[in-house]
Design a protein around this motif. Structure first.
Motif, PDB file in Angstrom:
ATOM      1  N   ALA A 191       0.831  -1.204   0.000  1.00 12.18           N
ATOM      2  CA  ALA A 191       0.000   0.000   0.000  1.00 12.18           C
ATOM      3  C   ALA A 191       0.865   1.254   0.000  1.00 12.18           C
ATOM      4  O   ALA A 191       0.549   2.249  -0.674  1.00 12.18           O
ATOM      5  N   SER A 192       1.969   1.198   0.721  1.00 16.91           N
ATOM      6  CA  SER A 192       2.900   2.329   0.760  1.00 16.91           C
ATOM      7  C   SER A 192       3.506   2.585  -0.618  1.00 16.91           C
ATOM      8  O   SER A 192       3.606   3.736  -1.065  1.00 16.91           O
ATOM      9  N   ARG A 193       3.892   1.511  -1.324  1.00 15.05           N
ATOM     10  CA  ARG A 193       4.443   1.669  -2.684  1.00 15.05           C
ATOM     11  C   ARG A 193       3.388   2.252  -3.619  1.00 15.05           C
ATOM     12  O   ARG A 193       3.691   3.096  -4.456  1.00 15.05           O
ATOM     13  N   ALA A 194       2.147   1.805  -3.484  1.00 22.33           N
ATOM     14  CA  ALA A 194       1.066   2.331  -4.321  1.00 22.33           C
ATOM     15  C   ALA A 194       0.858   3.820  -4.052  1.00 22.33           C
ATOM     16  O   ALA A 194       0.674   4.611  -4.981  1.00 22.33           O
ATOM     17  N   ALA A 195       0.921   4.218  -2.784  1.00 20.27           N
ATOM     18  CA  ALA A 195       0.774   5.631  -2.427  1.00 20.27           C
ATOM     19  C   ALA A 195       1.926   6.454  -2.987  1.00 20.27           C
ATOM     20  O   ALA A 195       1.723   7.571  -3.479  1.00 20.27           O
ATOM     21  N   GLU A 196       3.146   5.903  -2.938  1.00 24.42           N
ATOM     22  CA  GLU A 196       4.301   6.602  -3.505  1.00 24.42           C
ATOM     23  C   GLU A 196       4.127   6.799  -5.009  1.00 24.42           C
ATOM     24  O   GLU A 196       4.439   7.858  -5.546  1.00 24.42           O
ATOM     25  N   ASP A 197       3.614   5.765  -5.684  1.00 24.25           N
ATOM     26  CA  ASP A 197       3.354   5.876  -7.125  1.00 24.25           C
ATOM     27  C   ASP A 197       2.354   6.989  -7.409  1.00 24.25           C
ATOM     28  O   ASP A 197       2.541   7.788  -8.322  1.00 24.25           O
ATOM     29  N   GLU A 198       1.294   7.021  -6.619  1.00 21.62           N
ATOM     30  CA  GLU A 198       0.250   8.025  -6.826  1.00 21.62           C
ATOM     31  C   GLU A 198       0.802   9.428  -6.597  1.00 21.62           C
ATOM     32  O   GLU A 198       0.542  10.341  -7.382  1.00 21.62           O
ATOM     33  N   GLU A 199       1.581   9.605  -5.534  1.00 17.70           N
ATOM     34  CA  GLU A 199       2.197  10.908  -5.265  1.00 17.70           C
ATOM     35  C   GLU A 199       3.103  11.334  -6.413  1.00 17.70           C
ATOM     36  O   GLU A 199       3.105  12.483  -6.833  1.00 17.70           O
ATOM     37  N   ARG A 200       3.870  10.381  -6.932  1.00 10.78           N
ATOM     38  CA  ARG A 200       4.774  10.669  -8.049  1.00 10.78           C
ATOM     39  C   ARG A 200       3.972  11.052  -9.295  1.00 10.78           C
ATOM     40  O   ARG A 200       4.311  11.993  -9.996  1.00 10.78           O
ATOM     41  N   ASN A 201       2.889  10.328  -9.559  1.00  7.88           N
ATOM     42  CA  ASN A 201       2.053  10.634 -10.721  1.00  7.88           C
ATOM     43  C   ASN A 201       1.454  12.030 -10.627  1.00  7.88           C
ATOM     44  O   ASN A 201       1.409  12.762 -11.616  1.00  7.88           O
ATOM     45  N   VAL A 202       0.994  12.390  -9.442  1.00 10.60           N
ATOM     46  CA  VAL A 202       0.425  13.727  -9.240  1.00 10.60           C
ATOM     47  C   VAL A 202       1.494  14.793  -9.438  1.00 10.60           C
ATOM     48  O   VAL A 202       1.262  15.804 -10.117  1.00 10.60           O
ATOM     49  N   ALA A 203       2.680  14.572  -8.883  1.00  5.29           N
ATOM     50  CA  ALA A 203       3.766  15.545  -9.018  1.00  5.29           C
ATOM     51  C   ALA A 203       4.169  15.710 -10.482  1.00  5.29           C
ATOM     52  O   ALA A 203       4.382  16.842 -10.951  1.00  5.29           O
ATOM     53  N   VAL A 204       4.252  14.605 -11.218  1.00  7.01           N
ATOM     54  CA  VAL A 204       4.603  14.681 -12.647  1.00  7.01           C
ATOM     55  C   VAL A 204       3.527  15.429 -13.408  1.00  7.01           C
ATOM     56  O   VAL A 204       3.821  16.296 -14.236  1.00  7.01           O
ATOM     57  N   ALA A 205       2.268  15.125 -13.138  1.00  2.63           N
ATOM     58  CA  ALA A 205       1.168  15.800 -13.829  1.00  2.63           C
ATOM     59  C   ALA A 205       1.186  17.302 -13.541  1.00  2.63           C
ATOM     60  O   ALA A 205       0.989  18.117 -14.450  1.00  2.63           O
ATOM     61  N   GLN A 206       1.443  17.663 -12.293  1.00  2.00           N
ATOM     62  CA  GLN A 206       1.504  19.088 -11.946  1.00  2.00           C
ATOM     63  C   GLN A 206       2.675  19.770 -12.646  1.00  2.00           C
ATOM     64  O   GLN A 206       2.544  20.888 -13.137  1.00  2.00           O
ATOM     65  N   THR A 207       3.818  19.103 -12.693  1.00  2.00           N
ATOM     66  CA  THR A 207       4.984  19.671 -13.363  1.00  2.00           C
ATOM     67  C   THR A 207       4.719  19.851 -14.845  1.00  2.00           C
ATOM     68  O   THR A 207       5.006  20.908 -15.417  1.00  2.00           O
ATOM     69  N   LEU A 208       4.155  18.823 -15.474  1.00  2.00           N
ATOM     70  CA  LEU A 208       3.869  18.909 -16.904  1.00  2.00           C
ATOM     71  C   LEU A 208       2.844  20.000 -17.200  1.00  2.00           C
ATOM     72  O   LEU A 208       2.980  20.732 -18.175  1.00  2.00           O
ATOM     73  N   SER A 209       1.835  20.120 -16.366  1.00  2.00           N
ATOM     74  CA  SER A 209       0.818  21.136 -16.621  1.00  2.00           C
ATOM     75  C   SER A 209       1.384  22.545 -16.434  1.00  2.00           C
ATOM     76  O   SER A 209       0.979  23.478 -17.125  1.00  2.00           O
TER      77      SER A 209
END
Length: 76
Positions: free
Chosen positions: A47-65
């Protein structure tokens, strides 16, 4: 270190289950044969790895936007 090896193993299992989600029931069945403390450790670690993935995805999306803002006046 042992802790780093455990984290790497959990991360590999997490990536495997993301790539082959249909294998999760088999992994769950294997984990059922272990003790409750081990199952809890694995469940929390995955669950911790899944949360880390989600945080990373959000950060990448924010950076790209922020790098590629959409100009609604020029969009067709």
């Amino acid at each position: 270190t042992t802790g780093a090896m455990h984290k790497e193993g959990i991360t590999e299992l997490h990536h495997y289950l993301k790539a082959y989600p249909h294998k999760k029931p088999k992994v769950d069945k294997i984990l059922e044969s272990t003790g409750p403390a081990f199952r809890k450790y694995f469940t929390r670690a995955l669950a911790s790895r899944a949360a880390e993935d989600e945080e990373r995805n959000v950060a990448v999306a924010q950076t790209l936007s922020s790098m590629c803002p959409v100009n609604s006046r020029n969009a067709h």
